[in-house]
Write an enzyme that holds these catalytic residues in place. Sequence first.
Site, PDB file in Angstrom:
ATOM      1  CG  HIS A 218      23.453   7.400  20.200  1.00 53.52           C
ATOM      2  ND1 HIS A 218      23.361   7.712  18.859  1.00 53.52           N
ATOM      3  CD2 HIS A 218      22.185   7.320  20.652  1.00 53.52           C
ATOM      4  CE1 HIS A 218      22.078   7.774  18.521  1.00 53.52           C
ATOM      5  NE2 HIS A 218      21.345   7.535  19.596  1.00 53.52           N
ATOM      6  CE1 TYR A 222      19.564   8.412  21.647  1.00 54.42           C
ATOM      7  CE2 TYR A 222      17.495   9.483  21.107  1.00 54.42           C
ATOM      8  CZ  TYR A 222      18.467   8.540  20.830  1.00 54.42           C
ATOM      9  OH  TYR A 222      18.336   7.741  19.740  1.00 54.42           O
ATOM     10  CG  HIS A 372      20.965  11.541  10.511  1.00 56.27           C
ATOM     11  ND1 HIS A 372      19.676  11.199  10.875  1.00 56.27           N
ATOM     12  CD2 HIS A 372      21.701  11.487  11.650  1.00 56.27           C
ATOM     13  CE1 HIS A 372      19.649  10.947  12.174  1.00 56.27           C
ATOM     14  NE2 HIS A 372      20.855  11.119  12.670  1.00 56.27           N
ATOM     15  CG  PHE A 373      24.545  15.386  12.203  1.00 56.82           C
ATOM     16  CD1 PHE A 373      25.537  14.466  11.910  1.00 56.82           C
ATOM     17  CD2 PHE A 373      24.852  16.739  12.140  1.00 56.82           C
ATOM     18  CE1 PHE A 373      26.802  14.880  11.552  1.00 56.82           C
ATOM     19  CE2 PHE A 373      26.115  17.169  11.774  1.00 56.82           C
ATOM     20  CZ  PHE A 373      27.096  16.241  11.480  1.00 56.82           C
ATOM     21  CG  HIS A 374      23.057  19.940   9.541  1.00 54.22           C
ATOM     22  ND1 HIS A 374      24.179  19.170   9.407  1.00 54.22           N
ATOM     23  CD2 HIS A 374      23.501  21.151   9.981  1.00 54.22           C
ATOM     24  CE1 HIS A 374      25.253  19.887   9.736  1.00 54.22           C
ATOM     25  NE2 HIS A 374      24.870  21.085  10.094  1.00 54.22           N
ATOM     26  NE  ARG A 435      30.802  13.444   9.353  1.00 52.94           N
ATOM     27  CZ  ARG A 435      30.507  13.114  10.613  1.00 52.94           C
ATOM     28  NH1 ARG A 435      30.429  11.841  10.958  1.00 52.94           N
ATOM     29  NH2 ARG A 435      30.262  14.043  11.502  1.00 52.94           N
ATOM     30  NE  ARG A 436      33.836  14.753  11.702  1.00 52.76           N
ATOM     31  CZ  ARG A 436      33.967  14.147  12.860  1.00 52.76           C
ATOM     32  NH1 ARG A 436      34.711  13.073  12.977  1.00 52.76           N
ATOM     33  NH2 ARG A 436      33.360  14.616  13.936  1.00 52.76           N
TER      34      ARG A 436
END
Lengths: 563, 51, 152
Positions: A218, A222, A372-374, A435-436
């Site tokens: 995680h 950042y 989300h993470f794209h 996913r994946r």
Amino acid sequence: MNISKSLKRLIYWELGIPLTLLTIGIYHGLMQTIFRAGVIHQSSFAHLDYYQGLTLHGVINAVVLTSYFAVAFGHATITFYLKKEPHKWVSWLSFWLMTIGTVMAAWAMLAGKASVLYTFYPPLKAHPLFYLGAALLIVGSWIPLFSWANIYTAWKKENPQTKTPLAVVGTLVNFTIWFVCTLAVAYEVLVLLLPWAMGWKATVNVTLARTLFWFFGHALVYFWLLPAYIMYYTILPKLAGGKLFSDLAGRISLFLFLLFSVPVGVHHQFSDPSISRGIKMFQGLLTFGVAVPSFITAFTLAASLEYAGKKRGSKTLLGFFAKLPYLDASRYLFAYLIGGLILFIFGGLTGIVNASGVLNAVVHNTAWMPGHFHMTVAGPVFLSIIGMSLFLYSGLSGKPVFLPRVNVIIPYLWVIGILIFSTGLSWGGLIGEPRRTNLGMTYLNPKNELFTPEWVPTTMLALAGAIIMTFAALLFFIVFFGTMLRKKTAPGVLDFPVTEALHDEKRIPLFDTFKPWLLIMGIVILLAYIPAFINANKNPGPGAPPFTPANPVPEQTAQTSTP
Amino acid sequence: MDKPDILTGPEKDQLFDRNFKPRGAIAFFLLLVLLGMIFWYGIYFLMLERV
Amino acid sequence: MSTLDPSEKKVIGITGGVLALFIFSILYAMGRNNELPACLPYDKAYLEPKVLQLDEKTFQVYAVAQMWQFQPYQINIPAGSEVDFFVTSKDVVHGFNISEKNVNLTAIYGNINKTTVKFEKPGIYKITCHEYCGVGHQAMQAEVIVNEVSIK
């Protein structure tokens, strides 16, 4: 500012290598959407298997590109703001370790011996060079921090009453987070996985490995994000024609990231066994804490942009948004930065959903997750990396940007592509799309018994978005490599637009010193993670033998005997 | 001596800076929070429905 | 903090307030018998896939994930049943996802995961593996068939 030839060359290589590898990363991104939409129903294409491509995509785009860039940008900010270059052979040592590591890992992945995805969860096992390569890449990226910290301490002695420049605070905070969190993954890789992958240890505690990975995983996001934040606070307002609404807000945000980036990793393990509910909830609460600096940033940047818009004549409440230099080709960096912010609105908000304990069950490991993470790593992180890479290269080499009018629209094309792409994925995730997974072989194959027609429109949307994104990326490669081929027309210098603060805020020692924050950071990490590691060590049963992706029978090692 | 009706140059800038209130940013922020609550409660009620 | 602009302070306050609202909502939802997966000590008895019926509407399923299938592959229960799923893996990490019922677990070698679900509505509920587990990952799906209870 003039910098040495050595540092220039170092930055060129640290920008150039990952951007070259990015071509492979982007290719595999597009290919995944093609496989998943059921355009093809195969396990591989052009001798590259789906899961191999997925691994290459994750490792290149999310680990190699981001780490090299963070190091190069760190060198640039420290040098520019503190007026001293990092130690020469330390910086080159860092580069060589990172590069040798990258080559090892790249070989393992391209040879099909490391199709384990960028999370490399055991008991799936990769070739030992994959683990060793990853470790070298990470250790190499630590090294510059020590040189920068030296430069900073010397600067502080000479300038005791001057506020540390915000960009320097950002770089040091970022790499402190990085160093701390990578200790866990370095331990996982070098102590748990590498001996097991080489057959010297028979089993591995999977839960412990995962807990160590997510201690790192995680905070990793950042590490990706903070260079973009540095650009938002110190460059964006100036480019917009305005000032930074509050420099202090920037400092508070950065120190809050220092506190809350690491002790939240267990929120990636909400669905894991053996970690107690109490720890999951505590770290979920801390995750809400790490959302706060992003909200502070959202407001502060909006206020800074409002200042700029009003200065340019906007009158209505939200009219300032219309008075910003979106398409000014001479300030193309504004376009890359604002594009990222637009995406981050959606990326950040969906992140809060993911962190919310029981809500996680609706979305975990579904297509919602990459949706989300794209909008985060492929949003503000990616756009700031490629925009700043172009900016740094163009400035340092003295070469003008190739096709400037094309360049300035690339971020907006990318934003449109991602929004369509992530809408498809988020919607699909909410109706159970995993996913994946190479959906084209089964779930998106009409001839297969597992065919799930509900996922046809969602995967089609993702494909449409990906095509637009790939087009934008292609244009970027043309612009970047085209710029490299141009002739130099100006002296090559290191220069950043430097944003003024609106309010002349006095130096507040608490927000201009690291020690108290480092202490609190350490305490919170211990409180959050000691129980988690105790759980991960005590609760599980036997450790697991190694498995390769194609074989349900575990690999035999010297210590395991065949029954 | 005539007093100028319109401020020029640095004094105008200083007045602008002093009078600047981020009302638009507050409005944007409230909309952001609202959007966030829409996403969040959307998923929340979807989850409750599935229990 | 004394030189922090008042609107920044307002923003921090609003953010804190909204997050607190979310926290209370989560706690409420958890009170509605919808919790995070439970923590169970390991026992190799859970490696034997089976469906146990404790009474008319209460079941226990020992679900075992392996490369590349779930066992039991098909679980038949009457509508209105409450099921405890005990999930583990015989090899690599697998996912265990019944998306229409908020069941979202990770199956890990040497660990037992547990959750409880109530199946009110009849229908076929797919159990999908959503964590990459090797070359057969995309074919790993099982089903829970919830049958209508006939009125006698």
